[in-house]
Design an enzyme around this catalytic site. Structure first.
Site, PDB file in Angstrom:
ATOM      1  CD  GLU A  31      -3.427  -7.267   2.560  1.00  0.00           C
ATOM      2  OE1 GLU A  31      -4.507  -6.765   2.910  1.00  0.00           O
ATOM      3  OE2 GLU A  31      -2.335  -6.653   2.630  1.00  0.00           O
ATOM      4  CD  GLU A  79      -3.159  -0.677   0.223  1.00  0.00           C
ATOM      5  OE1 GLU A  79      -3.018   0.319  -0.519  1.00  0.00           O
ATOM      6  OE2 GLU A  79      -4.178  -1.380   0.226  1.00  0.00           O
TER       7      GLU A  79
HETATM    8  C1  IPT Z   1      -5.094  -3.846   3.550  1.00  0.00           C
HETATM    9  C2  IPT Z   1      -3.712  -3.721   4.111  1.00  0.00           C
HETATM   10  O1  IPT Z   1      -2.750  -4.070   3.156  1.00  0.00           O
HETATM   11  C3  IPT Z   1      -3.498  -4.550   5.323  1.00  0.00           C
HETATM   12  O2  IPT Z   1      -2.302  -4.126   5.924  1.00  0.00           O
HETATM   13  C4  IPT Z   1      -4.644  -4.421   6.256  1.00  0.00           C
HETATM   14  O3  IPT Z   1      -4.752  -3.098   6.656  1.00  0.00           O
HETATM   15  C5  IPT Z   1      -5.898  -4.818   5.560  1.00  0.00           C
HETATM   16  O4  IPT Z   1      -6.106  -3.988   4.461  1.00  0.00           O
HETATM   17  C6  IPT Z   1      -7.111  -4.656   6.434  1.00  0.00           C
HETATM   18  O5  IPT Z   1      -7.019  -5.279   7.646  1.00  0.00           O
HETATM   19  S1  IPT Z   1      -5.376  -2.335   2.721  1.00  0.00           S
HETATM   20  C7  IPT Z   1      -7.094  -2.125   2.480  1.00  0.00           C
HETATM   21  C8  IPT Z   1      -7.337  -0.714   2.038  1.00  0.00           C
HETATM   22  C9  IPT Z   1      -7.613  -3.047   1.456  1.00  0.00           C
END
Ligand code: IPT
Length: 983
Positions: free
Chosen positions: A496, A420
């Site tokens: 993710e 990010e």
């Molecule tokens: C995404 C992040 O990469 C991760 O660190 C964590 O914050 C997650 O979200 C949420 O728990 S960023 C999000 C804007 C998709």
């Protein structure tokens, strides 16, 4: 002192070079070294001393009044649980907890000063001396005997300082000043607690003359030829030895090794050896493996990779980001036991020991650079360090330190530039440097969807439909046709997905199916491994002094993001949440599909056969064992499948029981035949179930049940029907002498984190409609055909929307049968949380046994892990203690439940219902901020019997429940029989 103009402090200088040495690999060597972990004198100052400092570094400085702390530590966690002794921890996700005024940071900048004495260990050959810090958050300067040797930024990166010129054999004073905020903080906006200090190990290293400062091991595996290629880069004259392979060759020569076994996460074959000069020997752990990309498919040793991964932050509920090796092992063993085969080190390189353990245990690792600038999103990515030229060297330095430290680990298959951080040329420069330094691994970065300078197309939280399109290569094009052509040829990773916050995650099963169906989909990493809760003790109330886990806001932070820091598959103390069981099933390495006469077993392994895995079958009638035994399954190679008949001539027996009899289920499971480092022999790897009897479901309808039924009797205060006493409103108040309250229609659940999601949360619609404050109006109570029929309207204030419900009671065979018929009233624009009834039952009934799905909680789209059987629990253990209380603990597919205690018994049986029993109401659950806010009701347990619940999804930060799991307001029916004995 004469006033000066504004001073740019060293820690606001974005240039990377502040006196630490160029990065190199962490090597296991026989050179002298000494740990600097342990007791240090410490004090905290509210700001950085200006203009000449405070003299803390002078050898003679009197630190006798300072505290003693044990390094490594995070200073905010000293004194916790209880009050932080120094400044408190603070949690934000995206937002910077300081003004965006790069590269400067506020004057309020807590400073930790550390001092300790140090004698040099024996090093007969002289040589140089280095002080090494493996993790200091966020900027620090190092002094030896009063002289400043340098400073550094890059919290999760190793820095070494050459102190040779300043040290004496005995009585050195090492002083370190650590700043909470620095220019580096702008690059470290990861979604986690802001914590500071010397949080990883520090050491003193001797570098003998003629020693080995740097090694780069290249060990590839040629799957077609079954050979390895080995090149160990080391100083000229060094000799490489791998005794198991009979290798003794000069360093820097490439050789082909025949008969080598490859390294994989499934079979982590390491060859131990050394590289030596006369002055120093470095241990090697060589794993031969090749990562490649072919036809938009990510391959390991020629086989398509399926990353069954998790994102892992480093977390310990007492020590914060300071982890001991036992904790790292615990993480890896838990991962392996739950079929996880891959880790993304979100969002920074882990403690170096973790990668050694991943080499040994076998996990594919995506190693991520310590970089996140997410907070710049709030100002439209203006000034983003990823694109501002002034930051280029700082970003490159971070990448170099990541790659150089970790390049010798076979487990590391890819380099991630960070998380990010928007877009920009500096990211591109990081990729270019990485590609030239280590062309043997893929480069990953999610933040730039053009994927122009990376080797994999990566996304986070893409929903199922989009993931499927990408799997097919039919995704919508990117803006630039050239990038689009290139991206379409790249494999895809969900870096993710399946945000595991609160109850859930929903939808894992459907992702697992997609990963299996499309070779372009290399799998992904669930967000995330562990809740970052901080151990605290309740200050007051019923649980005074008892432990709970704090989240954002619990330390009075002025900006924070609440419980968004609690989105893991493990609770902070590393006990598994139900989500982890769900994941283990989704990530099974074998697909086991039984049916009447046999079972189909499909291997999803890529790198091993099924030798060493035992299969078992067992048959149960409503969870009661009928027969069981071993099942012979021939060894399957990677990807192979086989159909195996059950033993005996006629296959598995089909139940003879007629309608209403027990259900007969067969379970086939796969187990480790021998101990593995991560689990003992017998550990279950995979399972499958099938129903064998075929008497189907009992007929549904409004008819009076067969058997000896009773007539309804009107009494002074209400009604009587068999064992049941009802009040004038037709509400059941007593069953066979057991006091009860209800059952009454219930539509409400304590919103989950996914229900409370940021965008268009259904919980807001539910509250606006008033589902949390339903009113009941009895429309009629009538007795007809030996049935008591109670009709009610259940609606919230101010609207004409709700449910009409008929409770239809029959008494027969000593039991009460209840048929609930619900139909929506008015026009519903929102899904319904649940459709069912709630009932108060005496609190002594706190032992629960049930037949149906278990042992854990399950929801419509979170039910992979639930299996048919017979289960028992006490009411307390039915609750899932999520850091923020919310709907939890439902058991699905229940056909019979028995609640006992204090000599009393209540039995509920039915075709298939959802059972939830809690010591408190849904309203109390909804109001609680922590589990320590939930006080058991002394009189009642609250039992929900539901026909269905609304899906869970992962909307807290991802796709919502799939359409088929949305619970519309619709007609429903729930039928149960209730019987009791009062003690
Ligand atoms: C995404 C992040 O990469 C991760 O660190 C964590 O914050 C997650 O979200 C949420 O728990 S960023 C999000 C804007 C998709």
């Amino acid at each position: 002192m004469t006033p000066t103009g504004p001073v740019r402090a060293w820690f606001a200088d974005v240039a990377p070079a502040h006196g630490s040495l160029p990065p190199r690999a962490h090597l296991d060597t026989d050179a002298a070294s000494m740990t600097l972990d342990g007791e240090w004198a410490f004090r905290l100052l509210p700001r950085v001393p200006r203009h000449g400092g405070n003299g803390f570094e002078a050898p003679g400085f009197d630190d006798s009044a300072w505290d003693l702390v044990r390094v490594p530590h995070c200073w905010q966690l000293e004194g916790v649980p209880g009050l932080p002794r120094y400044s408190g921890p603070a949690y934000t996700n995206v937002v910077y907890p300081f003004p965006i005024d790069p590269p400067d940071v506020p004057d309020e900048n807590p400073v930790g000063e550390y001092r300790r004495r140090m004698d040099l260990p024996d090093a007969p050959d002289g040589g140089r001396w280095l002080v090494r810090f493996e993790g200091v958050d966020s900027a620090y300067e190092v002094y030896i005997n009063g002289t400043r040797v340098g400073g550094a930024m890059g919290s999760r990166l190793t820095h070494e300082f050459d102190v040779t010129e300043y040290v004496v054999p005995r009585g050195n004073v090492l002083a370190v000043r650590v700043l909470q905020w620095s220019a580096g903080s702008y690059l470290e906006d990861q979604d986690m607690w802001w914590l500071s200090g010397i949080f990883r190990s520090a050491s003193l290293l001797n570098r003998p003359a003629g020693g080995i400062d740097e090694v780069f091991v290249h060990a590839d595996f040629d799957a077609a030829a079954h050979t390895g290629r080995l090149l160990v880069e080391a100083p000229p004259g060094a000799v490489v030895r791998l005794p198991e392979l009979g290798i003794e060759v000069p360093a820097n020569e490439s050789l082909v090794v025949s008969d080598v076994e490859p390294w994989s996460a499934e079979v982590p074959r390491l060859y131990r050896g050394t590289v030596s000069t006369g002055a120093e020997t470095v241990d090697l752990a060589v794993g031969f493996r090749t990562i490649s990309i072919d036809d938009a498919t990510l391959l390991a040793n020629g086989v398509p990779l399926r990353l069954r991964g998790v994102n892992r932050h480093e977390w310990h509920p007492k020590a914060g980001r300071t982890l001991d090796e036992a904790t790292m092992r615990a993480d890896i063993e838990l991962m392996k036991r739950h079929n996880v085969n891959a880790v993304r080190t979100s969002h920074y390189p882990p403690d170096a020991r973790f990668l050694r353990l991943c080499d040994e245990y076998g996990l594919w690792v995506l190693d991520e650079c310590d970089l996140e600038t997410h907070g710049f999103e709030r100002i439209g990515w203006r000034l983003n360090p990823s694109s501002e030229p002034v930051w280029r060297e700082a970003l490159l330095d971070r990448m170099r330190r990541t790659v150089e430290r970790d390049k010798n680990h076979p487990c590391v298959i890819g380099w991630s530039l960070g998380n990010e951080s928007g877009r920009g040329a500096n990211l591109e420069a990081m990729a270019a440097w990485t590609r030239s330094r280590d062309p043997d691994r893929f480069i990953h970065y999610e933040g730039d969807w053009d994927s122009a300078y990376v080797d994999v197309y990566s996304r986070m939280y893409a929903d199922h439909a989009e993931t499927e399109l990408i799997g097919r290569g039919e995704e919508p094009p990117t803006s630039d046709p050239q990038h689009d052509r290139r991206r379409r040829a790249l494999p895809f990773i969900l870096c993710e997905y399946a945000h595991a916050m609160g109850t859930g995650p929903g939808g894992l099963a459907e992702y697992a199916d997609l990963f299996e169906a499309y070779p372009r989909l290399a799998g992904g990493f669930v967000w995330e491994w562990i809740d970052h809760g901080i151990l605290q003790r309740a200050a007051s109330g019923a649980y005074e002094g008892e432990e709970f886990f704090a989240y954002g806001g619990d330390f009075g932070e002025e900006v924070h993001d609440g419980n968004f820091v609690a989105d893991g598959l493990l609770f902070p103390d590393r006990t598994a949440s139900p989500g982890l069981a769900e994941l283990a099933k989704a990530y099974e390495p074998l697909r086991i599909e039984p049916s009447r006469d046999g079972v189909t077993v499909t291997s999803l392994f890529g790198h091993r056969t099924t030798s060493g895995i035992d299969f078992r079958w067992r048959i149960e009638d409503d969870g009661e064992p009928v027969a069981s035994g071993p099942l012979a399954v021939p060894d399957l190679g990677p990807g192979e499948a086989i159909r195996v008949p059950f033993p005996g001539r006629t296959g598995a027996p089909v139940a003879a029981a007629g309608p209403g009899g027990p259900q007969r289920w067969v379970t086939v499971s796969a187990h480790l035949a021998v101990d593995e480092p991560w689990a003992a022999a017998g550990h279950e790897l995979a399972w499958g179930q099938a129903r064998l009897d075929d008497h189907g479901e009992p007929p549904r309808g409004r008819a009076r049940p067969a058997g000896d039924s009773r007539a309804v009797v009107q009494t002074d205060g209400g009604w009587e029907l068999g064992p049941g006493r009802f009040d004038a409103f037709g509400t059941l108040v007593e069953l066979s002498g057991l006091a009860v309250r209800g059952p009454r229609l219930d539509l409400w659940r304590a919103p989950t984190d996914n229900d409370e999601r940021g965008d268009a949360p259904p919980s807001a619609d539910w509250r606006a409609l008033g589902l949390d404050r339903l009113r009941h109006r009895t429309v009629s109570v009538t007795s007809e055909d030996r049935a008591l029929s109670v009709v009610a309207h259940v609606m919230p204030a101010g609207v004409d929307v709700g449910y009409e419900v008929e409770y239809r009671w029959h008494a027969h065979d000593g039991a009460l049968r209840l048929d609930v018929f619900g139909s929506p009233l008015g026009s519903w624009a929102v899904p319904v949380p649940r459709l069912g009834v709630r009932m108060g039952i005496p609190s002594q009934l706190d032992a629960v046994a049930w037949v149906g799905l278990g042992p854990g909680e399950a929801y419509p789209d979170v039910s992979l892990a639930a299996r048919e059987g017979r289960f028992a629990s006490d009411v307390a253990s039915l609750q899932t203690p999520r850091l923020r209380p919310q709907e939890n603990g439902a058991r699905r597919g229940v056909r019979k439940a028995e609640l006992t205690g204090g000599g009393s018994r209540l039995t509920v049986s039915g075709e298939c219902f959802i059972l939830t029993v809690r010591p408190w109401t849904t309203e109390a659950l909804d109001a609680a901020a922590h589990p320590t806010d939930l006080v058991p009701d002394p009189r009642w347990l609250w039992m929900n019997l539901d026909d269905e619940q609304h899906g869970i999804g992962t909307g807290a930060c991802g796709p919502i429940e799939l359409p088929r799991y949305r619970l519309e307001a619709k007609r429903f029916r729930l039928s149960v029989a209730l019987s009791a004995e009062a003690g």
